[in-house]
Write a protein that holds these residues in place. Structure first.
Motif, PDB file in Angstrom:
ATOM      1  N   SER A 361      26.680  -7.313 -29.867  1.00  0.00           N
ATOM      2  CA  SER A 361      25.863  -7.771 -28.752  1.00  0.00           C
ATOM      3  C   SER A 361      26.764  -8.498 -27.769  1.00  0.00           C
ATOM      4  N   CYS A 362      26.722  -8.077 -26.510  1.00  0.00           N
ATOM      5  CA  CYS A 362      27.551  -8.697 -25.471  1.00  0.00           C
ATOM      6  C   CYS A 362      26.883  -9.933 -24.880  1.00  0.00           C
ATOM      7  N   ILE A 363      25.762 -10.329 -25.461  1.00  0.00           N
ATOM      8  CA  ILE A 363      25.083 -11.577 -25.103  1.00  0.00           C
ATOM      9  C   ILE A 363      24.931 -12.408 -26.378  1.00  0.00           C
ATOM     10  N   ASN A 364      25.217 -13.713 -26.290  1.00  0.00           N
ATOM     11  CA  ASN A 364      25.072 -14.587 -27.454  1.00  0.00           C
ATOM     12  C   ASN A 364      23.610 -14.771 -27.828  1.00  0.00           C
ATOM     13  N   LEU A 365      23.385 -14.988 -29.107  1.00  0.00           N
ATOM     14  CA  LEU A 365      22.074 -15.414 -29.585  1.00  0.00           C
ATOM     15  C   LEU A 365      22.097 -16.946 -29.641  1.00  0.00           C
ATOM     16  N   TYR A 366      21.264 -17.595 -28.833  1.00  0.00           N
ATOM     17  CA  TYR A 366      21.316 -19.051 -28.686  1.00  0.00           C
ATOM     18  C   TYR A 366      20.025 -19.655 -29.216  1.00  0.00           C
ATOM     19  N   TYR A 367      20.126 -20.390 -30.317  1.00  0.00           N
ATOM     20  CA  TYR A 367      18.967 -21.084 -30.862  1.00  0.00           C
ATOM     21  C   TYR A 367      19.452 -22.308 -31.638  1.00  0.00           C
ATOM     22  N   HIS A 368      18.562 -23.288 -31.766  1.00  0.00           N
ATOM     23  CA  HIS A 368      18.920 -24.579 -32.379  1.00  0.00           C
ATOM     24  C   HIS A 368      20.121 -25.205 -31.685  1.00  0.00           C
ATOM     25  N   ASN A 369      20.231 -24.959 -30.355  1.00  0.00           N
ATOM     26  CA  ASN A 369      21.334 -25.491 -29.551  1.00  0.00           C
ATOM     27  C   ASN A 369      22.695 -25.021 -30.052  1.00  0.00           C
ATOM     28  N   ILE A 370      22.742 -23.861 -30.676  1.00  0.00           N
ATOM     29  CA  ILE A 370      23.985 -23.322 -31.227  1.00  0.00           C
ATOM     30  C   ILE A 370      24.123 -21.867 -30.782  1.00  0.00           C
ATOM     31  N   ALA A 417      21.284  -6.142 -30.095  1.00  0.00           N
ATOM     32  CA  ALA A 417      21.087  -6.932 -28.879  1.00  0.00           C
ATOM     33  C   ALA A 417      20.416  -8.248 -29.230  1.00  0.00           C
ATOM     34  N   ALA A 418      20.908  -9.325 -28.625  1.00  0.00           N
ATOM     35  CA  ALA A 418      20.285 -10.630 -28.807  1.00  0.00           C
ATOM     36  C   ALA A 418      19.122 -10.782 -27.844  1.00  0.00           C
ATOM     37  N   HIS A 419      18.128 -11.553 -28.282  1.00  0.00           N
ATOM     38  CA  HIS A 419      16.974 -11.833 -27.432  1.00  0.00           C
ATOM     39  C   HIS A 419      17.350 -12.941 -26.462  1.00  0.00           C
ATOM     40  N   HIS A 420      17.319 -12.643 -25.163  1.00  0.00           N
ATOM     41  CA  HIS A 420      17.666 -13.636 -24.144  1.00  0.00           C
ATOM     42  C   HIS A 420      16.427 -13.905 -23.301  1.00  0.00           C
ATOM     43  N   PRO A 421      15.569 -14.852 -23.710  1.00  0.00           N
ATOM     44  CA  PRO A 421      14.315 -15.101 -22.986  1.00  0.00           C
ATOM     45  C   PRO A 421      14.562 -15.817 -21.671  1.00  0.00           C
ATOM     46  N   THR A 422      13.531 -15.830 -20.833  1.00  0.00           N
ATOM     47  CA  THR A 422      13.654 -16.513 -19.546  1.00  0.00           C
ATOM     48  C   THR A 422      13.547 -18.013 -19.709  1.00  0.00           C
ATOM     49  N   ASN A 423      12.883 -18.488 -20.737  1.00  0.00           N
ATOM     50  CA  ASN A 423      12.708 -19.921 -20.910  1.00  0.00           C
ATOM     51  C   ASN A 423      13.179 -20.380 -22.294  1.00  0.00           C
ATOM     52  N   ASP A 424      12.365 -20.337 -23.260  1.00  0.00           N
ATOM     53  CA  ASP A 424      12.580 -20.952 -24.565  1.00  0.00           C
ATOM     54  C   ASP A 424      13.783 -20.345 -25.297  1.00  0.00           C
ATOM     55  N   ARG A 443      14.497 -11.382 -37.334  1.00  0.00           N
ATOM     56  CA  ARG A 443      14.992 -12.743 -37.179  1.00  0.00           C
ATOM     57  C   ARG A 443      16.417 -12.791 -37.739  1.00  0.00           C
ATOM     58  N   VAL A 444      17.121 -13.895 -37.416  1.00  0.00           N
ATOM     59  CA  VAL A 444      18.486 -14.027 -37.919  1.00  0.00           C
ATOM     60  C   VAL A 444      18.511 -14.175 -39.435  1.00  0.00           C
ATOM     61  N   THR A 445      17.371 -14.478 -40.041  1.00  0.00           N
ATOM     62  CA  THR A 445      17.277 -14.568 -41.496  1.00  0.00           C
ATOM     63  C   THR A 445      17.143 -13.207 -42.163  1.00  0.00           C
ATOM     64  N   GLY A 446      16.963 -12.150 -41.348  1.00  0.00           N
ATOM     65  CA  GLY A 446      16.749 -10.808 -41.888  1.00  0.00           C
ATOM     66  C   GLY A 446      15.291 -10.439 -42.020  1.00  0.00           C
ATOM     67  N   GLU A 447      14.391 -11.336 -41.621  1.00  0.00           N
ATOM     68  CA  GLU A 447      12.950 -11.057 -41.712  1.00  0.00           C
ATOM     69  C   GLU A 447      12.549 -10.047 -40.645  1.00  0.00           C
ATOM     70  N   PRO A 448      11.977  -8.894 -41.026  1.00  0.00           N
ATOM     71  CA  PRO A 448      11.541  -7.914 -40.024  1.00  0.00           C
ATOM     72  C   PRO A 448      10.311  -8.408 -39.277  1.00  0.00           C
ATOM     73  N   LEU A 449      10.279  -8.167 -37.960  1.00  0.00           N
ATOM     74  CA  LEU A 449       9.155  -8.625 -37.148  1.00  0.00           C
ATOM     75  C   LEU A 449       8.271  -7.466 -36.710  1.00  0.00           C
ATOM     76  N   ARG A 450       8.816  -6.539 -35.977  1.00  0.00           N
ATOM     77  CA  ARG A 450       7.996  -5.420 -35.496  1.00  0.00           C
ATOM     78  C   ARG A 450       8.887  -4.219 -35.245  1.00  0.00           C
ATOM     79  N   GLN A 451       8.235  -3.062 -35.146  1.00  0.00           N
ATOM     80  CA  GLN A 451       8.904  -1.808 -34.829  1.00  0.00           C
ATOM     81  C   GLN A 451       8.247  -1.194 -33.609  1.00  0.00           C
ATOM     82  N   ILE A 452       9.073  -0.741 -32.680  1.00  0.00           N
ATOM     83  CA  ILE A 452       8.582  -0.172 -31.428  1.00  0.00           C
ATOM     84  C   ILE A 452       9.010   1.283 -31.382  1.00  0.00           C
ATOM     85  N   GLU A 453       8.031   2.193 -31.333  1.00  0.00           N
ATOM     86  CA  GLU A 453       8.294   3.629 -31.326  1.00  0.00           C
ATOM     87  C   GLU A 453       8.496   4.111 -29.891  1.00  0.00           C
TER      88      GLU A 453
END
Length: 583
Positions: A361-370, A417-424, A443-453
């Motif tokens: 991913s050419c964009i960082n994943l930024y969460y927990h201020n890290i 690809a990392a999720h880069h939201p507009t706010n949070d 999620r970064v823990t490996g938990e699957p969230l959704r699948q988009i066809e």
């Protein structure tokens, strides 16, 4: 008078029969009548309605009761059949030839036929049961021949029209067959053309590699000969010193000095021999051929080990290199994007998979201020957490990974690809998989969230970038990037298209990022023009401008990826160089 008496006796006979029939008998009789539709037969509960239906279908009247007799005997309703037989023996032999009378309305004769209900009716039936609301088609029995002629002509006309339509359909089928044949032939030619072009590039690349290998071989031969000459000289010196040692006397002070000098020379030669031995033992080479497993646009022509880059902060760019064949892992090298020769630190991430493509991913994943750097190989996602000193990132603090176990055998991750939201801040990421049209969110823990066809929109997903529920998706071999919006119900809706820059042809998207509020896309032309461009787009897909561009002269000039920090972007090239631009 005889006719009136017969009619009265006919009705009395039906009344007696009806008294003997149960509801089950009525349903059985209705079942035996093929002319009564099943839906209508289910509603018949009494004999009176059944007799009316039989009369309407021409199966029962005061001059013909044999059908009713046959059905009653078939159901073994002998008592009811006896009344009908008595009526037939007493009245039917002297029956005058006149029209049937309606059972429901005994004063009216059955002078009409309802085409819609397929039964004979009287004038009163037409008024009460077959009004305009039911849209029944009623015709006088006397006018049946004329109606038959009219319907026959109408049928002939409709048949002629249908025959014409059938011929038109046959012609359309033939046209479609020819069209599909032409399309297949066109695709075959395009495949052949692309194959020849790719073959030409491969041959050119092969010649370049072989030339470099030959030049390196010549250089290595010169080095080997030089080392051999030094070893021979040292060997000759040793022979000379051996003679001196053996010929020296033990009774002279001068001989003592000379033998001491010889030993010192022997020590020097020993050091030189050890130095030469170390050089000879160094068997590392810099001409190893590294085959990059990659199903992307440039996988067949680019032999560099650079996977891509991501900006850690304003003056730190992290490059990822595929060193699995040499060192068994992925090399992280942190450099200054303004001066790529200025290296901050490096770190090797061991990986078990040495064949599958490496994507990042050419964009960082930024969460927990890290900040977290994402890359994947095979079916495994790696999450790198660089160590922050308060001023710079000076090393790798932690590395975690998780396995995507729901990928089919023989498939691998083709983009991440990392999720880069507009706010949070979010801890979500997307991956796509080879031979699949699904976009998977985790999620970064490996938990699957959704699948988009995406199969109805994108037949083969190459890479994806996203913000909230807006996805920018590139298909394999597609020039355009499609914007897809996911609604609350999970359905996809196309919301725009990111087209290549105007006045540009043969440009294909090679890297796509969402740096915040806008899109940045790296386009590369693989034809004879050999150009590349970084284009800037609004969130809804409107083209803004070309931020950077250049020409590809050789394999080392090929741009590999783009990244950004604030309003400054960076293009990483196969030769480890970096070009910056503003947007």
């Amino acid at each position: 008078m005889a006719s009136s008496t017969q009619c009265t006796q006919f009705k009395l006979m039906l009344i007696r029969v009806a008294e003997l029939l149960t509801e089950a008998n009525v349903k059985d009789l209705a079942f035996l009548c093929n002319d009564i539709k099943p839906a209508r037969a289910a509603t018949l509960t009494n004999a009176r309605d059944l007799f009316a239906e039989l009369q309407g279908h021409g199966l029962l009247n005061d001059r013909d009761v044999h059908v009713l007799i046959n059905w009653l005997e078939e159901l073994r309703l002998n008592e009811a059949s006896k009344h009908v037989k008595e009526y037939r023996e007493k009245y039917l032999d002297c029956t005058p030839q006149e029209c049937d009378r309606c059972i429901e309305h005994e004063d009216h004769r059955l002078k009409y036929f309802c085409l819609s209900c397929d039964r004979q009716v009287c004038a009163e039936c037409i008024i009460k049961l077959h009004d305009r609301s039911t849209r029944c088609d009623v015709v006088e029995i006397a006018g049946v021949p004329n109606r038959i002629c009219a319907l026959r002509e109408e049928g002939k006309t409709q048949l002629q029209v249908l025959k014409g339509n059938c011929e038109t359909t046959k012609n359309l089928w033939t046209d479609k067959k020819e069209f599909l044949f032409k399309c297949r032939e066109k695709v075959r030619k395009e495949i052949q053309s692309d194959y020849l072009a790719t073959q030409e590039k491969l041959d050119k690349h092969k010649r370049s590699l072989m030339k470099n290998l030959d030049e390196k071989e010549l250089s290595d031969l010169k080095t080997l000969m030089s080392e051999r000459e030094k070893i021979e000289r040292l060997s000759n010196n040793l022979e000379s010193l051996t003679i001196d040692v053996n010929a020296s006397s033990i009774n002279s002070l001068n001989e003592l000095r000379r033998i001491n000098a010889v030993l010192k020379q022997i020590q020097k030669i020993k050091d030189k021999i050890e130095e030469q031995e170390m050089k000879v033992n160094q068997k590392t080479v810099d001409f190893s051929y590294r085959k990059i497993a990659n199903d992307g646009l440039f996988g067949l022509t680019v032999s560099c080990s650079l996977v891509g880059g991501v900006e850690l902060q304003k003056k730190q760019l992290l490059h990822l290199y595929d060193e699995r064949q040499l060192n068994g892992g992925v090399r992280l090298i942190c450099i200054d994007p303004k001066d790529p020769t200025n290296e901050y630190w490096r770190h090797l991430v061991p990986t078990g998979d040495k064949i599958s493509p490496i994507v990042m991913s050419c964009i960082n994943l930024y969460y927990h201020n890290i900040q977290h750097v994402l890359f994947a190989t095979g079916k495994t996602v790696y999450i790198i957490h660089p160590h922050w000193t308060g001023f710079i990132h000076d090393s790798v603090e932690t590395i975690s990974s998780f396995l995507i176990d729901k990928i089919d055998e023989g498939s691998w991750i083709t983009s991440i690809a990392a999720h880069h939201p507009t706010n949070d801040q979010y801890d979500e990421l997307l991956i796509t998989v080879s031979y699949s049209t699904l976009i998977r969110e985790y999620r970064v823990t490996g938990e699957p969230l959704r699948q988009i066809e995406t199969k109805d929109r994108i037949p083969s997903v190459r890479f994806v970038a996203y913000v909230n529920d807006l996805f920018a998706v590139s298909g394999l071999g597609c020039k355009d990037v499609i914007l897809l919006k996911v609604n609350d119900g999970g359905a996809l809706k196309q919301s725009g298209i990111l087209k290549p820059p105007p006045s540009s042809t043969n440009l294909f998207p090679a890297c796509l990022i969402w740096p915040g509020y806008t899109w940045l896309i790296l386009f590369v032309d693989t034809t004879q023009d050999n150009i590349w461009k970084v284009a800037h787009y609004q969130k809804t897909g409107e083209f803004i401008k070309v931020c950077a561009e250049g020409t590809i002269c050789c394999d080392t000039d090929i741009p590999v990826s783009i990244t950004r920090w604030e309003n400054e972007g960076f293009v990483s090239f196969a030769d480890d160089s970096v070009k910056n631009f503003t947007y």
